[in-house]
Design a protein around this motif. Sequence first.
Motif, PDB file in Angstrom:
ATOM      1  N   GLY A 119       0.647  -1.333  -0.223  1.00 41.06           N
ATOM      2  CA  GLY A 119      -0.192  -0.027  -0.047  1.00 41.06           C
ATOM      3  C   GLY A 119       0.889   1.251   0.001  1.00 41.06           C
ATOM      4  O   GLY A 119       0.465   2.334   0.501  1.00 41.06           O
ATOM      5  N   ILE A 120       2.240   1.170  -0.582  1.00 40.42           N
ATOM      6  CA  ILE A 120       2.922   2.550  -0.704  1.00 40.42           C
ATOM      7  C   ILE A 120       1.998   2.745  -1.751  1.00 40.42           C
ATOM      8  O   ILE A 120       2.770   2.438  -2.704  1.00 40.42           O
ATOM      9  N   GLY A 121       2.117   4.510  -1.304  1.00 40.37           N
ATOM     10  CA  GLY A 121       1.633   4.737  -3.057  1.00 40.37           C
ATOM     11  C   GLY A 121       0.524   4.522  -3.609  1.00 40.37           C
ATOM     12  O   GLY A 121      -0.523   4.106  -2.952  1.00 40.37           O
ATOM     13  N   ASN A 122       1.188   4.219  -4.979  1.00 39.69           N
ATOM     14  CA  ASN A 122       0.251   3.411  -5.953  1.00 39.69           C
ATOM     15  C   ASN A 122       0.610   2.196  -6.244  1.00 39.69           C
ATOM     16  O   ASN A 122      -0.086   1.519  -7.249  1.00 39.69           O
ATOM     17  N   CYS A 123       1.098   1.337  -5.776  1.00 36.91           N
ATOM     18  CA  CYS A 123       2.515   0.352  -6.146  1.00 36.91           C
ATOM     19  C   CYS A 123       1.530  -0.424  -5.787  1.00 36.91           C
ATOM     20  O   CYS A 123       1.471  -1.127  -7.614  1.00 36.91           O
ATOM     21  N   ASP A 124       0.537  -1.319  -4.992  1.00 38.88           N
ATOM     22  CA  ASP A 124      -0.148  -2.510  -5.649  1.00 38.88           C
ATOM     23  C   ASP A 124       0.291  -4.123  -5.384  1.00 38.88           C
ATOM     24  O   ASP A 124      -0.838  -4.590  -6.261  1.00 38.88           O
ATOM     25  N   GLN A 125       1.738  -3.920  -6.016  1.00 38.31           N
ATOM     26  CA  GLN A 125       2.154  -5.018  -5.837  1.00 38.31           C
ATOM     27  C   GLN A 125       2.112  -6.194  -4.631  1.00 38.31           C
ATOM     28  O   GLN A 125       1.631  -5.356  -3.729  1.00 38.31           O
ATOM     29  N   LYS A 126       2.379  -7.449  -5.388  1.00 40.69           N
ATOM     30  CA  LYS A 126       2.123  -8.065  -4.757  1.00 40.69           C
ATOM     31  C   LYS A 126       3.329  -8.201  -2.927  1.00 40.69           C
ATOM     32  O   LYS A 126       4.908  -7.625  -3.232  1.00 40.69           O
TER      33      LYS A 126
END
Length: 497
Positions: A311-318
């Motif tokens: 949830g760092i910024g707009n990351c949305d990575q696993k």
Amino acid sequence: MKTTRTAANRLRAVIYVRISQDRSGAHLGVDRQREDCEALAERNGWEVVETYVDNDMSAYSGKPRKDYRRMLADLEDGAATIVIAWHTDRLHRSPTELEEYIDISERRGVTTHTCQAGPIDLATPSGRMVARMLGAVARHESEHKAERVARARLQKAKAGEWGGGIRPFGWGAPTGETTTRLDKRTGEEVHVPVLDMTKLVPEEAAAVEYGINSLLAGGSVNAFTRWLAAKGLRTTRGNPITQQEARDMLTRPRNAGIAVYRGEEIGRGAWEPIVDEARFRAVVALLSDPSRRTTPGPEPRWFGSMIYRCGIGNCDQKMICTQSGGAGHPSYRCQTRHGGCRRADKLDEYVQDLIVERLARPDAQDLLLPGPGDVNVAELQAESEQIRRRLTDLAGLFGSGQITMAQFAEGSDMARAQLEGVNRQLGKAAVKDPLVPLVGAPDVRAAWKAMPLDQRRAVLRALMTVTVRPARRGRMPDGGYFDYETIDVAWKRGSGR
């Protein structure tokens, strides 16, 4: 013709012996051939300088015969000028091989003598004609035998009988009787149990059913393979079960009592099934899904690895779980490694507590997906059999010339498309909601702890999306240092409140 003689003025000869199928492994067939060939050499005063043996090896199949190739190389080098065989069909059943042999014999002055068909001089036109005629006869016999064997196998398959070969994992219950067999390593007779291939081996059948149910509840083939190893289960040959073997074990039509011939399902078998057809179709559909990763790498060891989102910024990575940077405990961090990490045990404990608490509520059954109550499995199975019979009838009509190739292709394509749809419906009838083992359990927490990790991860995927935002610094209001307020949970089914 040039001849090669030894110091004692004896012609040098080689012997070639072969048997297509040695069921006992005792080499008795090739031994009898060798004795007759040696007797022929003795009567003619030839010195045998080498004997080449290809045991349990067909000349018709086209597979390389190691000693036969070695013999050709030695003849090319002038090792001998006489080849002794029990019959010409022991040397060749392929016109291509025969022509190669004729070429070497012609160039090197090699004559062929057989115990059954007499001498064949391949250096003369008449000798080559006789060899080719004998080769054609041998080829015809091989093809005719192959056709008889194929028809017998098809007949057995249509009757739902066991076609022979390696015992399939799950079947082969001892009958209490024994039979004798020759040990391939020692050549001695040993007593072996007679097996009933229509009856299940309880422990093996239970393992296959467990694997199928596990997969339908969100498990993985990798986890099933490890489970088999932990239980000490091996292949019917006594080897460890690999992941590919475990996968094949779960997708066999035999599991549902379906007979197969040359890769095509042809009806019901005469053996006890392990699972119903619906579950079998569901597993096949699941493992053949193109979206399913076929090379996932190591099985995750942490509950939220590659499921939690950054949830760092707009990351949305696993996020993945690592122990790096001098940390004293494993932590989740974004797979892009752009910063930020959260203690793994604390985060997993928090998320799992949320799941257990939600599934322990009286209204937890509202979270379950609608079951396949409108799927009539018996009706679908009957429709499946009708479509298969139609495919068989189409093939018969085309073979007898009553329909054209275009009509056969069009009818087959339509029938196969219908069959695929029926199989998909059967598969849906057996898909299991991963929440089922937990909802309504007397002790949800105990049931949760008893679940394998891969099934708990399936519940997590089905129930919520977890996003981990950067944690605040310092001590939290509860007195600890783990920031629970920056763990965002979005419920996919109902509400967590």
